[in-house]
Structures are given as C-alpha cells and as structure tokens.
Design a protein around this motif. Structure first.
Motif, PDB file in Angstrom:
ATOM      1  N   GLU A 155       0.827  -1.199   0.000  1.00 41.04           N
ATOM      2  CA  GLU A 155       0.000   0.000   0.000  1.00 41.04           C
ATOM      3  C   GLU A 155       0.868   1.258   0.000  1.00 41.04           C
ATOM      4  N   PRO A 156       0.443   2.295  -0.750  1.00 34.85           N
ATOM      5  CA  PRO A 156       1.125   3.586  -0.629  1.00 34.85           C
ATOM      6  C   PRO A 156       0.762   4.225   0.706  1.00 34.85           C
ATOM      7  N   ASP A 157       1.565   5.168   1.188  1.00 33.99           N
ATOM      8  CA  ASP A 157       1.300   5.813   2.479  1.00 33.99           C
ATOM      9  C   ASP A 157      -0.068   6.483   2.516  1.00 33.99           C
ATOM     10  N   ASN A 158      -0.499   7.033   1.373  1.00 39.97           N
ATOM     11  CA  ASN A 158      -1.787   7.731   1.331  1.00 39.97           C
ATOM     12  C   ASN A 158      -2.956   6.821   1.688  1.00 39.97           C
ATOM     13  N   PHE A 159      -2.817   5.538   1.381  1.00 39.73           N
ATOM     14  CA  PHE A 159      -3.892   4.596   1.686  1.00 39.73           C
ATOM     15  C   PHE A 159      -4.217   4.635   3.170  1.00 39.73           C
ATOM     16  N   PHE A 160      -3.186   4.589   4.012  1.00 43.16           N
ATOM     17  CA  PHE A 160      -3.390   4.596   5.454  1.00 43.16           C
ATOM     18  C   PHE A 160      -3.568   6.001   6.015  1.00 43.16           C
ATOM     19  N   TRP A 161      -2.656   6.922   5.655  1.00 44.18           N
ATOM     20  CA  TRP A 161      -2.629   8.219   6.334  1.00 44.18           C
ATOM     21  C   TRP A 161      -3.709   9.169   5.851  1.00 44.18           C
ATOM     22  N   VAL A 162      -4.027   9.175   4.573  1.00 43.83           N
ATOM     23  CA  VAL A 162      -5.077  10.050   4.062  1.00 43.83           C
ATOM     24  C   VAL A 162      -6.436   9.364   4.155  1.00 43.83           C
ATOM     25  N   GLY A 163      -6.472   8.071   3.789  1.00 42.53           N
ATOM     26  CA  GLY A 163      -7.746   7.358   3.752  1.00 42.53           C
ATOM     27  C   GLY A 163      -8.244   6.880   5.103  1.00 42.53           C
ATOM     28  N   LEU A 164      -7.355   6.260   5.897  1.00 43.18           N
ATOM     29  CA  LEU A 164      -7.797   5.575   7.117  1.00 43.18           C
ATOM     30  C   LEU A 164      -7.275   6.202   8.404  1.00 43.18           C
ATOM     31  N   GLY A 165      -6.665   7.366   8.315  1.00 35.97           N
ATOM     32  CA  GLY A 165      -6.224   8.064   9.523  1.00 35.97           C
ATOM     33  C   GLY A 165      -5.022   7.455  10.202  1.00 35.97           C
ATOM     34  N   GLY A 166      -4.208   6.720   9.465  1.00 33.00           N
ATOM     35  CA  GLY A 166      -2.981   6.157  10.026  1.00 33.00           C
ATOM     36  C   GLY A 166      -2.988   4.642  10.091  1.00 33.00           C
ATOM     37  N   ARG A 167      -1.781   4.074  10.181  1.00 36.97           N
ATOM     38  CA  ARG A 167      -1.650   2.616  10.301  1.00 36.97           C
ATOM     39  C   ARG A 167      -2.051   2.160  11.700  1.00 36.97           C
ATOM     40  N   LYS A 168      -2.726   1.024  11.765  1.00 40.87           N
ATOM     41  CA  LYS A 168      -3.112   0.427  13.049  1.00 40.87           C
ATOM     42  C   LYS A 168      -3.015  -1.085  12.911  1.00 40.87           C
ATOM     43  N   PRO A 169      -2.814  -1.786  14.004  1.00 36.92           N
ATOM     44  CA  PRO A 169      -2.807  -3.255  13.907  1.00 36.92           C
ATOM     45  C   PRO A 169      -4.190  -3.768  13.527  1.00 36.92           C
ATOM     46  N   TYR A 170      -4.218  -4.828  12.717  1.00 34.24           N
ATOM     47  CA  TYR A 170      -5.493  -5.437  12.323  1.00 34.24           C
ATOM     48  C   TYR A 170      -5.331  -6.949  12.279  1.00 34.24           C
ATOM     49  N   GLU A 171      -6.451  -7.659  12.216  1.00 35.54           N
ATOM     50  CA  GLU A 171      -6.450  -9.121  12.248  1.00 35.54           C
ATOM     51  C   GLU A 171      -5.803  -9.689  10.986  1.00 35.54           C
ATOM     52  N   SER A 172      -5.017 -10.735  11.169  1.00 36.89           N
ATOM     53  CA  SER A 172      -4.357 -11.358  10.020  1.00 36.89           C
ATOM     54  C   SER A 172      -4.957 -12.731   9.694  1.00 36.89           C
ATOM     55  N   ASP A 173      -5.958 -13.161  10.460  1.00 32.72           N
ATOM     56  CA  ASP A 173      -6.619 -14.430  10.135  1.00 32.72           C
ATOM     57  C   ASP A 173      -8.115 -14.314  10.445  1.00 32.72           C
ATOM     58  N   ALA A 174      -8.867 -15.274   9.961  1.00 33.35           N
ATOM     59  CA  ALA A 174     -10.322 -15.309  10.191  1.00 33.35           C
ATOM     60  C   ALA A 174     -10.723 -16.719  10.570  1.00 33.35           C
ATOM     61  N   ASP A 175     -10.036 -17.271  11.573  1.00 30.24           N
ATOM     62  CA  ASP A 175     -10.324 -18.639  12.009  1.00 30.24           C
ATOM     63  C   ASP A 175     -11.762 -18.811  12.486  1.00 30.24           C
ATOM     64  N   PHE A 176     -12.383 -17.693  12.922  1.00 33.88           N
ATOM     65  CA  PHE A 176     -13.745 -17.787  13.419  1.00 33.88           C
ATOM     66  C   PHE A 176     -14.715 -18.282  12.346  1.00 33.88           C
ATOM     67  N   LEU A 177     -14.335 -18.148  11.070  1.00 33.16           N
ATOM     68  CA  LEU A 177     -15.208 -18.619   9.993  1.00 33.16           C
ATOM     69  C   LEU A 177     -15.291 -20.142   9.944  1.00 33.16           C
ATOM     70  N   ASN A 178     -14.331 -20.819  10.568  1.00 31.19           N
ATOM     71  CA  ASN A 178     -14.300 -22.282  10.536  1.00 31.19           C
ATOM     72  C   ASN A 178     -15.185 -22.920  11.607  1.00 31.19           C
ATOM     73  N   TYR A 179     -15.758 -22.105  12.474  1.00 28.55           N
ATOM     74  CA  TYR A 179     -16.537 -22.647  13.580  1.00 28.55           C
ATOM     75  C   TYR A 179     -17.942 -22.066  13.557  1.00 28.55           C
ATOM     76  N   THR A 180     -18.914 -22.911  13.855  1.00 30.13           N
ATOM     77  CA  THR A 180     -20.291 -22.457  14.003  1.00 30.13           C
ATOM     78  C   THR A 180     -20.553 -22.260  15.488  1.00 30.13           C
ATOM     79  N   ARG A 181     -21.052 -21.079  15.843  1.00 31.60           N
ATOM     80  CA  ARG A 181     -21.350 -20.795  17.249  1.00 31.60           C
ATOM     81  C   ARG A 181     -22.787 -20.287  17.346  1.00 31.60           C
TER      82      ARG A 181
END
Length: 199
Positions: A155-181
């Motif tokens: 991503e270019p810097d503008n993606f985070f800093w102009v679009g989303l207000g800065g870089r932040k940690p986010y989820e890197s997996d979606a294991d919850f999709l493998n389970y029915t709750r």
C-alpha cells in the motif's frame, strides 16, 4: 438495520394499497438486513451494496465528503455476497478479506473526484478478489476517479494516512469462519443480553 418501524407502517397502511391496485398478483415479504432470502439476493447478481447512514443526510465533514470503507462479505454461499460499509479505520481490515476504500478528493464539490483503492488481503479468496475488482469497476469508477488495486503489504502511504487516519494493527486471520457458534439474545432479565449457548 437502523431503519425505524415507521417506514414499514407507512408502507403497510399507504403504499401497499397503491401497489395492489397496480398489480394483480402481489406478495409482500418483509426482510431484515443480513437475513435476506436467496431469491431476493439473486436479483443483485452478487453486487449487493449496503451503505451506512441515512439516504438524504448531509454527510460532509468540513465541507468534504467522508471517506468510505466497504468490506466484501459472504454468508455461507456465493449468492449471499454483500459489500457492507464499515467504519473507515485501519483496524477494520483483515488479511482474509477484500475491501474498497473510497477517498473523495479535497475541493471536489461538483464532481465525484476520488481515489478508489481495492485492497486485497494476502489470505483472501481469489474469487472474492476478482469480484471486488468487478464491483469497484462497475459501481465506483468514473472518468474523475483514480482506481488502484493494492495487494496487502504494497500500500502507498496515502492509503493509510489520508484514507484511514494512520496505520493500526489489524487481524491477520479469520479462524472464526471455521466454527459455528450459537448465541441467544434475551431480554428476560430486564436488559438486553447476548449469551453463547453450549453445543
């Protein structure tokens, strides 16, 4: 999901009669967001977009249209694919999904000038990646738009800093999709609670 009950009452006691006078056979089906029937979703050819907020509200902030972030979701089958607007924040991203980020340009009052980013998570499904690019091309692109397809990590810097207000940690997996709750929503204690039911 934010709609008041007044809209349904207005339809039931007003518009429904007009529709019945125009149509010989009319079946009225009330449906709620995220509970749409497959027959309903089939009309949209997997390009069902759910925006947040009121239709006619002035959403401009400091005279500028707000940044919009959309997540491509699929509940159980390809037909149930929806593009849902979420909070425009980097913490909303997930490496297993695809997103569209619409960043209106400053001073672009009369035109729809914007940069539209298609963000493809590194673990996202190739079919979702293809579909989200098609939706961006069909629904968000115009001669005043710069459309850019980005892979996670490039991503270019503008993606985070102009679009989303800065870089932040986010989820890197979606294991919850493998389970029915199963969760139970209840008001029996005098207040609304959501509790998980045991298997």
């Amino acid at each position: 999901r934010h709609a008041p009950n007044m809209g349904w009452l207005t339809f039931t006691f007003g518009l429904e009669r007009k529709f019945k006078s125009l149509c010989t056979r009319l079946e009225v089906v009330r449906t709620h967001q995220q509970q749409e029937h497959n027959k309903f979703l089939a009309h949209f050819n997997r390009r069902f977009i759910i925006k947040d907020g009121k239709r006619n509200a002035n959403k401009k902030v400091n005279g500028r249209a707000p940044v919009e972030l959309y997540e491509l979701r699929s509940n159980g089958s390809a037909l149930c694919t929806r593009l849902v607007q979420v909070k425009a924040d980097a913490s909303q991203l997930n490496s297993c999904f695809c997103y569209i980020l619409n960043v209106p340009l400053e001073g672009a009052d009369d035109t729809d000038s914007a940069i539209v980013y298609v963000w493809l998570g590194s673990k996202s499904d190739p079919e979702d990646a293809r579909l989200v690019q098609q939706i961006a091309e069909d629904k968000f692109n115009n001669p005043w738009v710069s459309l850019q397809v980005l892979s996670e990590g490039s991503e270019p810097d503008n993606f985070f800093w102009v679009g989303l207000g800065g870089r932040k940690p986010y989820e890197s997996d979606a294991d919850f999709l493998n389970y029915t709750r199963l969760f139970r929503c209840s008001n029996e204690k005098g207040y609304f609670t959501v509790s998980e039911k045991c298997t």
